[in-house]
Design a protein around this motif. Structure first.
Motif, PDB file in Angstrom:
ATOM      1  N   VAL A 213       1.166  -1.094  -0.437  1.00 45.03           N
ATOM      2  CA  VAL A 213       0.006   0.049  -0.063  1.00 45.03           C
ATOM      3  C   VAL A 213       0.860   0.979  -0.022  1.00 45.03           C
ATOM      4  N   GLU A 214       0.739   1.899  -1.199  1.00 42.21           N
ATOM      5  CA  GLU A 214       1.533   3.205  -1.536  1.00 42.21           C
ATOM      6  C   GLU A 214       1.016   4.859  -0.244  1.00 42.21           C
ATOM      7  N   TYR A 215      -0.094   4.675  -0.578  1.00 43.05           N
ATOM      8  CA  TYR A 215      -0.707   5.614   0.379  1.00 43.05           C
ATOM      9  C   TYR A 215      -2.405   5.038   1.018  1.00 43.05           C
ATOM     10  N   SER A 216      -2.981   5.591   2.646  1.00 46.84           N
ATOM     11  CA  SER A 216      -3.491   5.446   2.528  1.00 46.84           C
ATOM     12  C   SER A 216      -4.193   6.841   3.278  1.00 46.84           C
ATOM     13  N   GLY A 217      -5.646   7.221   2.435  1.00 46.21           N
ATOM     14  CA  GLY A 217      -5.967   8.076   3.164  1.00 46.21           C
ATOM     15  C   GLY A 217      -6.956   8.509   4.393  1.00 46.21           C
ATOM     16  N   GLU A 218      -6.915   9.897   4.719  1.00 50.86           N
ATOM     17  CA  GLU A 218      -7.155  10.678   5.477  1.00 50.86           C
ATOM     18  C   GLU A 218      -9.054   9.322   6.203  1.00 50.86           C
ATOM     19  N   CYS A 219      -9.445  10.089   7.364  1.00 49.65           N
ATOM     20  CA  CYS A 219     -10.747   9.793   7.556  1.00 49.65           C
ATOM     21  C   CYS A 219     -12.256  10.763   7.228  1.00 49.65           C
ATOM     22  N   THR A 220     -13.138  10.525   6.379  1.00 47.69           N
ATOM     23  CA  THR A 220     -13.785  11.532   5.309  1.00 47.69           C
ATOM     24  C   THR A 220     -14.910  11.718   6.585  1.00 47.69           C
ATOM     25  N   LEU A 221     -14.942  11.047   7.507  1.00 50.66           N
ATOM     26  CA  LEU A 221     -16.234  12.127   8.933  1.00 50.66           C
ATOM     27  C   LEU A 221     -15.050  13.298   9.467  1.00 50.66           C
ATOM     28  N   GLU A 222     -14.167  12.871   9.458  1.00 49.25           N
ATOM     29  CA  GLU A 222     -13.390  14.212   9.905  1.00 49.25           C
ATOM     30  C   GLU A 222     -13.083  14.847   9.106  1.00 49.25           C
ATOM     31  N   ASN A 223     -13.522  14.724   8.631  1.00 47.94           N
ATOM     32  CA  ASN A 223     -12.597  16.130   7.909  1.00 47.94           C
ATOM     33  C   ASN A 223     -14.136  17.360   6.172  1.00 47.94           C
ATOM     34  N   ASP A 224     -13.965  18.295   6.822  1.00 47.97           N
ATOM     35  CA  ASP A 224     -15.177  18.199   6.191  1.00 47.97           C
ATOM     36  C   ASP A 224     -15.481  18.406   4.390  1.00 47.97           C
ATOM     37  N   SER A 225     -13.407  18.600   3.814  1.00 41.79           N
ATOM     38  CA  SER A 225     -13.158  18.636   2.646  1.00 41.79           C
ATOM     39  C   SER A 225     -13.783  17.266   2.186  1.00 41.79           C
ATOM     40  N   LEU A 226     -14.043  16.343   2.293  1.00 33.27           N
ATOM     41  CA  LEU A 226     -14.523  15.275   1.543  1.00 33.27           C
ATOM     42  C   LEU A 226     -15.914  14.610   1.910  1.00 33.27           C
ATOM     43  N   PHE A 227     -16.994  14.279   1.057  1.00 34.72           N
ATOM     44  CA  PHE A 227     -17.841  13.704   1.718  1.00 34.72           C
ATOM     45  C   PHE A 227     -17.746  12.731   2.073  1.00 34.72           C
ATOM     46  N   SER A 228     -18.914  12.641   2.860  1.00 30.14           N
ATOM     47  CA  SER A 228     -19.198  12.172   4.002  1.00 30.14           C
ATOM     48  C   SER A 228     -20.507  11.523   4.546  1.00 30.14           C
ATOM     49  N   TYR A 229     -20.765   9.935   3.821  1.00 32.82           N
ATOM     50  CA  TYR A 229     -22.400   9.670   4.171  1.00 32.82           C
ATOM     51  C   TYR A 229     -22.889   9.479   5.567  1.00 32.82           C
ATOM     52  N   ARG A 230     -21.942   9.270   6.529  1.00 25.29           N
ATOM     53  CA  ARG A 230     -22.244   9.080   7.929  1.00 25.29           C
ATOM     54  C   ARG A 230     -22.685  10.405   8.724  1.00 25.29           C
ATOM     55  N   ARG A 231     -21.479  11.279   7.856  1.00 27.06           N
ATOM     56  CA  ARG A 231     -21.855  13.261   8.404  1.00 27.06           C
ATOM     57  C   ARG A 231     -23.125  13.129   7.549  1.00 27.06           C
ATOM     58  N   ASN A 232     -24.035  13.078   6.653  1.00 33.21           N
ATOM     59  CA  ASN A 232     -25.025  13.790   6.404  1.00 33.21           C
ATOM     60  C   ASN A 232     -25.574  12.572   5.051  1.00 33.21           C
ATOM     61  N   SER A 233     -26.606  11.636   5.494  1.00 31.26           N
ATOM     62  CA  SER A 233     -27.375  11.002   4.085  1.00 31.26           C
ATOM     63  C   SER A 233     -27.304  11.545   2.803  1.00 31.26           C
ATOM     64  N   LEU A 234     -27.314  12.971   2.516  1.00 34.16           N
ATOM     65  CA  LEU A 234     -27.454  13.228   1.635  1.00 34.16           C
ATOM     66  C   LEU A 234     -26.450  13.717   0.181  1.00 34.16           C
ATOM     67  N   THR A 235     -25.793  13.397   1.053  1.00 34.71           N
ATOM     68  CA  THR A 235     -24.036  13.579   1.010  1.00 34.71           C
ATOM     69  C   THR A 235     -23.584  13.295  -1.264  1.00 34.71           C
ATOM     70  N   GLY A 236     -23.082  13.927  -2.121  1.00 40.24           N
ATOM     71  CA  GLY A 236     -22.364  13.960  -2.304  1.00 40.24           C
ATOM     72  C   GLY A 236     -21.606  12.396  -3.097  1.00 40.24           C
ATOM     73  N   ARG A 237     -20.842  12.294  -3.455  1.00 41.82           N
ATOM     74  CA  ARG A 237     -20.104  11.330  -3.548  1.00 41.82           C
ATOM     75  C   ARG A 237     -18.331  11.977  -4.095  1.00 41.82           C
ATOM     76  N   PHE A 238     -17.391  11.767  -3.965  1.00 43.99           N
ATOM     77  CA  PHE A 238     -16.017  11.918  -4.450  1.00 43.99           C
ATOM     78  C   PHE A 238     -15.110  10.791  -5.666  1.00 43.99           C
ATOM     79  N   ALA A 239     -14.535  11.055  -6.347  1.00 40.21           N
ATOM     80  CA  ALA A 239     -14.015   9.535  -6.786  1.00 40.21           C
ATOM     81  C   ALA A 239     -11.934   9.750  -6.465  1.00 40.21           C
ATOM     82  N   GLY A 240     -12.068   8.400  -6.749  1.00 38.75           N
ATOM     83  CA  GLY A 240     -10.772   7.891  -7.006  1.00 38.75           C
ATOM     84  C   GLY A 240     -10.798   7.483  -8.356  1.00 38.75           C
ATOM     85  N   LEU A 241      -9.338   8.201  -9.471  1.00 37.29           N
ATOM     86  CA  LEU A 241      -9.466   7.643 -10.319  1.00 37.29           C
ATOM     87  C   LEU A 241      -7.931   7.526 -10.974  1.00 37.29           C
TER      88      LEU A 241
END
Length: 246
Positions: A213-241
């Motif tokens: 594993v070359e990289y492992s990202g941060e927690c979505t729930l703890e970062n407002d700059s990421l979408f989190s379904y647990r934070r808000n069930s009406l949220t959007g989705r970010f992407a891995g590319l």
């Protein structure tokens, strides 16, 4: 627009978007034309439209929390799957000479991007959506196995942001059921209740396959700059590319 982006191997890049790129999913309560415009803008920023063989598009999938892996030869309707694999065609044409760019969408699940190399030194790519059911049903090992079946070696993984083991609260019975299959997922929240650590489970599955594993990202729930379904069930989705560039 990007939470993390890097050229991970010569001619191959991976990236994870953030809320700056906007919602990229068509299955949430959003205007489809606006979603498609965001996807097009993302492809323009990355430079997919500058490819020598013509404009390319990221392939998205209809994710259903399963373990089916779909091989993608070219851009088309999104397959019903939770993992996709692509590789350079055996007989390249003027319009198709490299691996199809792939995308995976999440808002707490683990997005995994995999890159390997075949006997011709051509990249073999994979994008995997690993939520709780996918981790438990081994979607990540299934994707690695499919890559290997297509000649991929030296496979490495990049794990995007996802909900962490200190935040993903679940019923105690569910924790026990998943941990019985993948012990590394057993966790407790920071407030002392049962939890699952899906990134730890994915890392354990990859380690068993000798995939670093070359990289492992941060927690979505703890970062407002990421979408989190647990934070808000009406949220959007970010992407891995994951994509190649000539």
């Amino acid at each position: 627009m990007f939470w993390w982006r890097n050229e991970v191997r010569p001619g191959v890049s991976v990236a994870f978007t953030d809320t700056g790129a906007g919602n990229l999913a068509l299955h949430v309560q959003d205007n489809p034309s606006e979603v498609m415009a965001r996807r097009a803008r993302l492809e323009q920023v990355i430079g997919l439209d500058n490819h020598g063989s013509g404009k390319r598009h990221f392939q998205y999938m209809d994710q259903v929390h399963g373990n089916h892996v779909e091989f993608i030869e070219g851009h088309g309707p999104g397959p019903t799957a939770d993992a996709m694999v692509s590789a350079a065609p055996a007989r390249p044409t003027a319009s198709s000479g490299s691996a199809q760019p792939l995308a995976v969408m999440v808002a707490d699940c683990v997005p995994i991007l995999l890159v390997g190399t075949d006997a011709n030194s051509s990249p073999v790519l994979a994008a995997v959506h690993a939520g709780r059911p996918g981790v438990a049903s081994a979607v990540v090992p299934a994707a690695v196995t499919d890559m290997q079946r297509r000649g991929a070696a030296d496979i490495a993984a990049w794990l995007g942001p996802s909900v962490c083991g200190s935040c993903y609260e679940v019923p105690e019975q569910l924790r026990a059921e998943v941990a019985a299959k993948i012990p590394e997922t057993w966790s407790s929240t920071s407030w002392g209740t049962p939890a699952l650590d899906l990134p730890a489970g994915v890392r354990a599955q990859l380690a068993a396959l000798n995939v670093p594993v070359e990289y492992s990202g941060e927690c979505t729930l703890e970062n407002d700059s990421l979408f989190s379904y647990r934070r808000n069930s009406l949220t959007g989705r970010f992407a891995g590319l994951v994509w190649t560039h000539d």
